[in-house]
Design a protein around this motif. Sequence first.
Motif, mmCIF file in Angstrom:
data_model
loop_
_atom_site.group_PDB
_atom_site.id
_atom_site.type_symbol
_atom_site.label_atom_id
_atom_site.label_comp_id
_atom_site.label_asym_id
_atom_site.label_seq_id
_atom_site.Cartn_x
_atom_site.Cartn_y
_atom_site.Cartn_z
ATOM 1 N N ILE A 221 25.823 7.864 -8.636
ATOM 2 C CA ILE A 221 25.649 6.660 -8.011
ATOM 3 C C ILE A 221 24.586 5.769 -8.403
ATOM 4 O O ILE A 221 23.615 6.110 -8.710
ATOM 5 C CB ILE A 221 25.661 6.623 -6.434
ATOM 6 C CG1 ILE A 221 26.985 7.381 -5.922
ATOM 7 C CG2 ILE A 221 25.569 5.176 -5.818
ATOM 8 C CD1 ILE A 221 28.212 6.654 -5.994
ATOM 9 N N THR B 246 24.262 1.268 -8.302
ATOM 10 C CA THR B 246 24.334 0.535 -7.391
ATOM 11 C C THR B 246 24.823 0.686 -6.308
ATOM 12 O O THR B 246 25.736 1.157 -6.061
ATOM 13 C CB THR B 246 24.691 -0.738 -8.054
ATOM 14 O OG1 THR B 246 23.942 -1.173 -8.957
ATOM 15 C CG2 THR B 246 24.517 -1.917 -6.885
ATOM 16 N N TYR C 182 29.146 -0.668 -0.338
ATOM 17 C CA TYR C 182 29.776 -0.733 -1.720
ATOM 18 C C TYR C 182 29.066 0.286 -2.438
ATOM 19 O O TYR C 182 27.820 0.396 -2.448
ATOM 20 C CB TYR C 182 29.844 -1.891 -2.165
ATOM 21 C CG TYR C 182 29.849 -2.303 -3.824
ATOM 22 C CD1 TYR C 182 31.120 -2.169 -4.139
ATOM 23 C CD2 TYR C 182 28.784 -2.221 -4.563
ATOM 24 C CE1 TYR C 182 31.393 -2.430 -5.755
ATOM 25 C CE2 TYR C 182 29.170 -2.555 -5.918
ATOM 26 C CZ TYR C 182 30.210 -2.485 -6.634
ATOM 27 O OH TYR C 182 30.624 -2.387 -7.874
ATOM 28 N N ARG D 261 28.554 1.877 -6.833
ATOM 29 C CA ARG D 261 29.009 1.687 -8.209
ATOM 30 C C ARG D 261 28.466 2.809 -8.980
ATOM 31 O O ARG D 261 27.075 3.054 -9.040
ATOM 32 C CB ARG D 261 28.760 0.388 -8.912
ATOM 33 C CG ARG D 261 29.570 0.344 -10.382
ATOM 34 C CD ARG D 261 29.153 -1.211 -10.885
ATOM 35 N NE ARG D 261 27.638 -0.880 -11.260
ATOM 36 C CZ ARG D 261 27.044 -2.061 -11.362
ATOM 37 N NH1 ARG D 261 27.507 -3.299 -11.526
ATOM 38 N NH2 ARG D 261 25.630 -2.202 -11.840
ATOM 39 N N ASN D 262 29.219 3.533 -9.847
ATOM 40 C CA ASN D 262 28.558 4.505 -10.585
ATOM 41 C C ASN D 262 28.140 4.147 -11.857
ATOM 42 O O ASN D 262 28.273 3.000 -12.245
ATOM 43 C CB ASN D 262 29.576 5.775 -10.687
ATOM 44 C CG ASN D 262 30.791 5.444 -11.672
ATOM 45 O OD1 ASN D 262 30.849 4.321 -12.240
ATOM 46 N ND2 ASN D 262 31.537 6.715 -11.926
ATOM 47 N N GLY E 123 29.914 1.787 -14.702
ATOM 48 C CA GLY E 123 30.948 1.252 -14.196
ATOM 49 C C GLY E 123 32.224 1.566 -13.930
ATOM 50 O O GLY E 123 33.168 0.823 -14.053
ATOM 51 N N THR F 201 34.169 2.306 -8.750
ATOM 52 C CA THR F 201 33.866 1.624 -7.747
ATOM 53 C C THR F 201 34.411 1.946 -6.363
ATOM 54 O O THR F 201 35.482 2.364 -6.308
ATOM 55 C CB THR F 201 34.130 0.131 -7.965
ATOM 56 O OG1 THR F 201 35.358 -0.225 -8.115
ATOM 57 C CG2 THR F 201 33.288 -0.479 -9.213
ATOM 58 N N TYR F 202 33.563 1.938 -5.377
ATOM 59 C CA TYR F 202 33.912 2.587 -4.190
ATOM 60 C C TYR F 202 33.626 1.544 -2.936
ATOM 61 O O TYR F 202 32.494 1.121 -3.102
ATOM 62 C CB TYR F 202 33.323 3.830 -3.837
ATOM 63 C CG TYR F 202 33.199 4.718 -5.147
ATOM 64 C CD1 TYR F 202 34.604 5.297 -5.394
ATOM 65 C CD2 TYR F 202 32.100 4.846 -5.711
ATOM 66 C CE1 TYR F 202 34.449 6.247 -6.669
ATOM 67 C CE2 TYR F 202 32.181 5.616 -7.135
ATOM 68 C CZ TYR F 202 33.370 6.380 -7.628
ATOM 69 O OH TYR F 202 33.481 6.812 -8.611
ATOM 70 N N TRP F 203 34.265 1.586 -1.700
ATOM 71 C CA TRP F 203 34.388 0.829 -0.682
ATOM 72 C C TRP F 203 34.676 1.780 0.491
ATOM 73 O O TRP F 203 35.357 2.640 0.640
ATOM 74 C CB TRP F 203 35.428 -0.207 -0.668
ATOM 75 C CG TRP F 203 34.977 -1.290 -1.673
ATOM 76 C CD1 TRP F 203 35.826 -1.473 -2.689
ATOM 77 C CD2 TRP F 203 34.255 -2.562 -1.570
ATOM 78 N NE1 TRP F 203 35.245 -2.520 -3.588
ATOM 79 C CE2 TRP F 203 34.392 -3.113 -2.755
ATOM 80 C CE3 TRP F 203 33.486 -2.981 -0.539
ATOM 81 C CZ2 TRP F 203 33.743 -4.357 -3.004
ATOM 82 C CZ3 TRP F 203 32.738 -4.073 -0.759
ATOM 83 C CH2 TRP F 203 32.932 -4.817 -1.836
#
Length: 117
Positions: free
Chosen positions: A31, A33, A96, A98-99, A102, A105-107
Amino acid sequence: QVQLVESGGGLVQPGGSLRLSCAASGSNLRINTMGWYRQAPGKERKLVAVMSSGGTTNYADSVKGRFTMSRDNGKNTVYLQMSSLRPEDTAVYLCYARNWGGTGTYWGQGTQVTVSS
């Protein structure tokens, strides 16, 4: 697969405070951001705050001075301390992540915050 789980939402009166948390879990976590977005009924999803792994944080103008984001990199967890809440802050708050690179992306599912007198 990365999963994000939020907690801490609820009903508060104007001027009150809430603290949201979001924990990331899964395999091969890289991870970078993490952040918070919110979406009110009939409105677009909007950025609340985002933080890099190094701690650099950006806030939406509407929450500056009232909300504070923090992060525990070891736990892959972020927090959002919300103070001086207003009715217009009412929304579903979404976590949220982001790895690195990029590529993912996960929510989270979201947690409801309602500010009402």
